[in-house]
Design an enzyme around this catalytic site. Structure first.
Site, PDB file in Angstrom:
ATOM      1  N   CYS A   1       0.762  -0.993   0.002  1.00 60.56           N
ATOM      2  CA  CYS A   1      -0.082  -0.109  -0.041  1.00 60.56           C
ATOM      3  C   CYS A   1       0.805   1.186   0.209  1.00 60.56           C
ATOM      4  CB  CYS A   1      -0.865  -0.082   1.168  1.00 60.56           C
ATOM      5  SG  CYS A   1      -1.970  -1.507   1.156  1.00 60.56           S
TER       6      CYS A   1
ATOM      7  N   HIS B   1      -2.973   7.034   2.968  1.00 61.63           N
ATOM      8  CA  HIS B   1      -3.322   6.001   2.431  1.00 61.63           C
ATOM      9  C   HIS B   1      -5.002   5.808   2.996  1.00 61.63           C
ATOM     10  CE1 HIS B   1      -4.126   1.874   1.027  1.00 61.63           C
ATOM     11  NE2 HIS B   1      -3.771   1.301   2.323  1.00 61.63           N
TER      12      HIS B   1
ATOM     13  N   ASN C   1     -10.172   0.234  -0.257  1.00 61.49           N
ATOM     14  CA  ASN C   1      -8.913   0.352  -0.167  1.00 61.49           C
ATOM     15  C   ASN C   1      -8.376  -0.199  -1.416  1.00 61.49           C
ATOM     16  OD1 ASN C   1      -6.167  -0.163   0.390  1.00 61.49           O
ATOM     17  ND2 ASN C   1      -6.578  -0.940   2.464  1.00 61.49           N
TER      18      ASN C   1
HETATM   19  C1  LIG Z   1     -10.059  -5.615   9.344  1.00 63.95           C
HETATM   20  C2  LIG Z   1     -10.611  -4.462  10.322  1.00 63.95           C
HETATM   21  C3  LIG Z   1     -11.609  -3.753   9.663  1.00 63.95           C
HETATM   22  C4  LIG Z   1     -11.334  -5.205  11.526  1.00 63.95           C
HETATM   23  O1  LIG Z   1     -11.787  -4.184  12.326  1.00 63.95           O
HETATM   24  P1  LIG Z   1     -11.667  -4.761  13.869  1.00 63.95           P
HETATM   25  O2  LIG Z   1     -12.273  -3.470  14.524  1.00 63.95           O
HETATM   26  O3  LIG Z   1     -10.262  -4.789  14.295  1.00 63.95           O
HETATM   27  O4  LIG Z   1     -12.262  -5.960  13.934  1.00 63.95           O
HETATM   28  P2  LIG Z   1     -11.683  -7.379  14.621  1.00 63.95           P
HETATM   29  O5  LIG Z   1     -10.673  -7.965  13.658  1.00 63.95           O
HETATM   30  O6  LIG Z   1     -11.294  -7.261  15.986  1.00 63.95           O
HETATM   31  O7  LIG Z   1     -13.105  -8.075  14.506  1.00 63.95           O
HETATM   32  C5  LIG Z   1     -13.942  -7.947  15.213  1.00 63.95           C
HETATM   33  C6  LIG Z   1     -15.337  -8.947  14.869  1.00 63.95           C
HETATM   34  O8  LIG Z   1     -15.909  -8.402  13.798  1.00 63.95           O
HETATM   35  C7  LIG Z   1     -16.007  -9.661  13.139  1.00 63.95           C
HETATM   36  N1  LIG Z   1     -15.927  -9.024  11.500  1.00 63.95           N
HETATM   37  C8  LIG Z   1     -14.784  -8.890  10.767  1.00 63.95           C
HETATM   38  N2  LIG Z   1     -15.146  -8.723   9.524  1.00 63.95           N
HETATM   39  C9  LIG Z   1     -16.400  -8.436   9.636  1.00 63.95           C
HETATM   40  C10 LIG Z   1     -17.542  -7.980   8.784  1.00 63.95           C
HETATM   41  N3  LIG Z   1     -17.146  -7.226   7.342  1.00 63.95           N
HETATM   42  N4  LIG Z   1     -18.732  -7.719   9.197  1.00 63.95           N
HETATM   43  C11 LIG Z   1     -19.166  -8.205  10.285  1.00 63.95           C
HETATM   44  N5  LIG Z   1     -17.985  -8.520  11.304  1.00 63.95           N
HETATM   45  C12 LIG Z   1     -17.082  -8.765  10.913  1.00 63.95           C
HETATM   46  C13 LIG Z   1     -14.865 -10.649  13.458  1.00 63.95           C
HETATM   47  O9  LIG Z   1     -14.999 -11.888  12.730  1.00 63.95           O
HETATM   48  C14 LIG Z   1     -14.770 -10.435  14.972  1.00 63.95           C
HETATM   49  O10 LIG Z   1     -15.992 -11.217  15.358  1.00 63.95           O
HETATM   50  P3  LIG Z   1     -15.648 -12.151  16.716  1.00 63.95           P
HETATM   51  O11 LIG Z   1     -15.461 -10.938  17.579  1.00 63.95           O
HETATM   52  O12 LIG Z   1     -16.886 -12.680  16.819  1.00 63.95           O
HETATM   53  O13 LIG Z   1     -14.491 -12.914  16.520  1.00 63.95           O
HETATM   54  C15 LIG Z   1      -9.507  -3.646  11.085  1.00 63.95           C
HETATM   55  O14 LIG Z   1      -8.671  -4.198  12.069  1.00 63.95           O
HETATM   56  C16 LIG Z   1      -8.515  -2.781  10.176  1.00 63.95           C
HETATM   57  O15 LIG Z   1      -9.172  -2.197   9.314  1.00 63.95           O
HETATM   58  N6  LIG Z   1      -7.144  -3.032  10.121  1.00 63.95           N
HETATM   59  C17 LIG Z   1      -6.301  -2.789   9.404  1.00 63.95           C
HETATM   60  C18 LIG Z   1      -6.467  -3.618   8.202  1.00 63.95           C
HETATM   61  C19 LIG Z   1      -5.752  -2.777   6.839  1.00 63.95           C
HETATM   62  O16 LIG Z   1      -5.793  -1.537   6.857  1.00 63.95           O
HETATM   63  N7  LIG Z   1      -5.001  -3.422   5.944  1.00 63.95           N
HETATM   64  C20 LIG Z   1      -4.593  -2.943   4.680  1.00 63.95           C
HETATM   65  C21 LIG Z   1      -3.282  -2.153   5.107  1.00 63.95           C
HETATM   66  S1  LIG Z   1      -2.966  -1.322   3.949  1.00 63.95           S
END
Ligand SMILES: CC(C)(COP(=O)(O)OP(=O)(O)OC[C@H]1O[C@@H](n2cnc3c(N)ncnc32)[C@H](O)[C@@H]1OP(=O)(O)O)[C@@H](O)C(=O)NCCC(=O)NCCS
Length: 324
Positions: free
Chosen positions: A122, A246, A280
């Protein structure tokens, strides 16, 4: 005494044109909610995306890069045969060879230009802009097209709700060239290869990530990289007119903003929020957001723009631009 090669005097670099390209197909949170165990509310709250664009099966990364490149050339009003270098930052080419850049160069009319892809996840566009700018400053190149382009849907499992709601397709391009002034500042970059396993392609060919780990890492790296990029050109956070992080997650953007507020970020600063309608798009996100900010008249000539990105590798990078 060693021979001294005749060289041109050091010069600056500037942005001459900008353009983007996104596929026609709009994919809403509602549509994804019919196929995945997710909801519009969850995606908006946790990621900040309202809709994103998916390329059709017959629209390739190269196709999108060509369209964005042509738009940047038209914006600059520069004949494509003057472009001597084409750089295509990306991380979603379906095969290692041939690269995307040579075909993009040929199709935009930059026949015979030096052409290479660059993979820094990214952060790729910020890396590519830095390399292109420094080629110009060293007189190795004169006009460089830097095109961040991704077809991430080729690498996303459509049944995986943790990634399918986030990643999308598109391309964004800048045409850069020499300038009497320095309008593209030196890059600040780095990597954290010890965390390489936190974001990558798994054995099935799909993107996998440790979302929480990446999130926590990004919200410390993005503001510190922005501060270092400003320091490298003798400016401070209070000088920022446009903050262009980003577009990974709106909560990462908000956390970056909050960290920079404590360092003097002004209230009237423009902050890119393109993730809402583009998702993204990895290496394409910064130039797409830049093009959209310009089209929305949210930047003016002379503005200090700070780009900053972090992602797979792990890698990060940022630089200061003067908007032309
Ligand atoms: C991926 C991301 C959105 C997840 O958000 P989060 O608040 O960290 O959520 P978590 O991973 O802790 O998951 C929380 C719950 O939501 C659930 N969940 C994940 N995706 C979901 C979706 N699309 N819809 C509903 N629930 C979802 C998970 O399974 C988890 O459930 P559980 O508690 O029963 O296990 C976040 O961590 C993120 O954006 N991280 C950075 C990733 C990124 O930017 N990557 C690219 C880099 S350039």
């Amino acid at each position: 005494m060693k021979p001294n090669l005749r060289s041109l005097p050091p010069r600056g670099s500037q942005i001459l044109g900008i353009g983007s390209w996104q596929p026609d197909r709009v994919v809403t949170n509602e549509e994804l909610s019919t196929k995945l165990d997710t909801s519009d509310e969850w995606i908006r709250q946790r990621v900040g995306i309202i809709e994103r664009r998916y390329a059709d099966s017959d629209e390739t990364l190269v196709d999108m890069a060509v369209q964005a490149g042509r738009n940047a050339l038209a914006d600059a009003g520069l004949s494509p045969d003057l472009v001597d270098t084409v750089i295509v930052p990306n991380c979603s080419m379906p095969a290692q060879i041939p690269n995307a850049a040579a075909r993009v160069a040929y199709q935009v009319g930059a026949h015979g230009a030096g052409a290479f892809d660059l993979n820094a996840g990214c952060s790729g566009f910020c890396y590519g802009l830095a390399v292109g700018s420094d080629l110009i400053r060293a007189a190795s190149a004169r006009y460089v097209l830097v095109i961040g382009a991704e077809k991430l849907t080729d690498f996303v499992n459509p049944l995986d709700r943790t990634t399918a709601v986030i990643f999308a397709d598109g391309a964004g391009a800048v045409l850069i060239g020499p300038s009497k002034q320095t309008e593209i500042g030196p890059v600040v970059w780095g990597s954290a290869g010890e965390q390489a396993d936190k974001l990558g392609i798994d054995e099935h060919g799909y993107v996998q990530q440790s979302g929480n780990t990446i999130f926590r890492w990004a919200i410390t790296k993005m503001p510190s990289t922005a501060i270092r990029a400003l320091d490298a050109v003798g400016l401070t956070v209070a000088d920022i007119d446009v903050l262009l992080p980003h577009q990974a997650n709106m909560r990462i953007i908000k956390a970056t903003e909050a960290a920079l507020r404590t360092e003097g970020l002004r209230d009237d600063v423009t902050i890119a929020d393109d993730i809402q309608y583009s998702g993204n798009t990895s290496a394409a996100s910064v130039p797409i957001a830049l093009d959209h900010l310009r089209k929305q008249s949210r930047m003016k000539s002379g503005d200090i723009v700070v780009t900053v990105a972090a992602g797979a590798g792990l890698t990060y990078a940022g630089q200061v631009l003067v908007w032309p």
